[in-house]
Design a protein around this motif. Structure first.
Motif, short mmCIF file in Angstrom:
data_model
loop_
_atom_site.label_atom_id
_atom_site.label_comp_id
_atom_site.label_asym_id
_atom_site.label_seq_id
_atom_site.Cartn_x
_atom_site.Cartn_y
_atom_site.Cartn_z
N GLU A 48 0.78 -1.23 0.00
CA GLU A 48 0.00 0.00 0.00
C GLU A 48 0.82 1.30 0.00
OE1 GLU A 48 -3.35 1.51 2.95
OE2 GLU A 48 -3.19 -0.68 2.86
N PHE A 49 1.84 1.35 0.87
CA PHE A 49 2.61 2.60 0.98
C PHE A 49 3.50 2.84 -0.23
CE2 PHE A 49 1.68 1.67 5.48
CZ PHE A 49 0.95 2.82 5.74
N ALA A 50 3.98 1.76 -0.80
CA ALA A 50 4.76 1.86 -2.03
C ALA A 50 3.87 2.40 -3.14
CB ALA A 50 5.31 0.49 -2.42
N LYS A 51 2.68 1.87 -3.21
CA LYS A 51 1.71 2.27 -4.23
C LYS A 51 1.33 3.74 -4.05
CE LYS A 51 -0.99 1.21 -7.67
NZ LYS A 51 -0.25 1.21 -8.93
N GLU A 52 1.15 4.15 -2.80
CA GLU A 52 0.76 5.54 -2.52
C GLU A 52 1.80 6.51 -3.10
OE1 GLU A 52 1.24 6.94 1.49
OE2 GLU A 52 -0.31 8.48 1.28
N SER A 53 3.07 6.24 -2.82
CA SER A 53 4.13 7.14 -3.30
C SER A 53 4.23 7.14 -4.83
CB SER A 53 5.48 6.76 -2.69
OG SER A 53 5.52 7.14 -1.34
N SER A 54 4.16 5.97 -5.44
CA SER A 54 4.30 5.95 -6.90
C SER A 54 3.07 6.58 -7.57
CB SER A 54 4.60 4.55 -7.43
OG SER A 54 3.52 3.69 -7.33
N ASP A 55 1.90 6.43 -6.95
CA ASP A 55 0.68 7.08 -7.48
C ASP A 55 0.76 8.61 -7.40
OD1 ASP A 55 -0.63 4.85 -8.31
OD2 ASP A 55 -1.93 4.70 -6.55
N ILE A 56 1.29 9.12 -6.29
CA ILE A 56 1.42 10.58 -6.12
C ILE A 56 2.24 11.15 -7.27
CG2 ILE A 56 2.60 12.37 -4.74
CD1 ILE A 56 1.77 10.78 -2.22
N VAL A 57 3.37 10.51 -7.53
CA VAL A 57 4.28 10.95 -8.57
C VAL A 57 3.60 10.92 -9.95
CG1 VAL A 57 6.34 10.11 -9.79
CG2 VAL A 57 6.39 10.37 -7.31
N ILE A 58 2.94 9.85 -10.23
CA ILE A 58 2.32 9.72 -11.56
C ILE A 58 1.18 10.72 -11.73
CG2 ILE A 58 0.97 8.13 -13.02
CD1 ILE A 58 4.08 7.63 -12.97
N ARG A 59 0.43 10.98 -10.69
CA ARG A 59 -0.65 11.99 -10.79
C ARG A 59 -0.09 13.38 -11.07
NH1 ARG A 59 -3.54 9.08 -6.87
NH2 ARG A 59 -2.69 10.38 -5.23
N ILE A 60 1.04 13.71 -10.46
CA ILE A 60 1.67 15.01 -10.71
C ILE A 60 2.06 15.13 -12.19
CG2 ILE A 60 3.75 16.39 -10.26
CD1 ILE A 60 3.57 15.23 -7.34
#
Ligand SMILES: [Mn+2]
Length: 200
Positions: A48-60
């Protein structure tokens, strides 16, 4: 996944590591009249936490597709303060200027493949994005007709990268061959391989 009407064609292979249902790698690509951009992020840790960080980056990146690679990396870094962090690779192609630009922070690799089959592997910047400022290198070079690129996360091994089929100009075939080749193997890390073809 691919889009054949554009100047750039993209195909993606992705598989979560052993016994995980959630892949910590995230990616995004898009093409406008003037540019193409592709980003791959690998969240640190797993689940979950790995996914959260990679999702933040991709959304930006999705929201700022006209920004430069340097601006994007700075923006992503700023948003990861207090999070697990992520490594990232961004490739941007400027059709008008016939240039391509990329940068990668941490273990996201980029292979540039020239028309004559010569492969060049970029050495990523050390570290990862987690809110701390660190200098990083951005590479920009001439875009030739019939270039290809491979963007990959650290589940892709050196042995994988030496395979001849990566030179195939048909990105769907590259991804399909890679899927067959790794079929049944249990990898220690999430694996994403993005094959990108410019021109005919
Ligand atoms: Mn990884």
């Amino acid at each position: 996944m691919n889009n054949q009407r554009n100047k750039v064609e993209t195909a993606v292979f992705q598989k979560a590591k052993q016994n995980q249902h959630l892949c910590g790698d995230s990616y995004f690509y898009t093409e406008t009249e003037d540019e193409y951009i592709c980003a791959l992020a690998d969240g640190l840790g797993s689940g979950e936490f790995a996914k959260e960080s990679s999702d933040i980056v991709i959304r930006i990146i999705e929201k700022n597709i006209h920004a430069t690679v340097e601006q994007l990396i700075k923006k992503c870094n700023g948003q990861l303060s207090g999070k697990r962090g992520a490594v990232i690779g961004i490739l941007r192609i400027d059709f008008r200027e016939s240039r391509y630009t990329f940068s990668s922070i941490g273990n996201v690799g980029i292979l540039t493949i020239f028309e004559n089959g010569v492969k060049k592997r970029n050495i990523p910047n050390a570290g990862y994005l987690a809110g701390y400022h660190r200098p990083f290198k951005v590479v920009t070079d001439t875009l030739y007709p019939s270039m290809s690129f491979i963007l990959f996360s650290d589940g892709v091994t050196d042995k994988d990268l030496s395979q001849r089929f990566l030179l195939n100009r048909d990105v769907n075939q590259v991804v399909q061959t890679y899927a067959n080749y790794t079929n049944g193997e249990m990898r220690e890390d999430d694996t994403t391989l993005i094959a990108i073809k410019y021109g005919d």
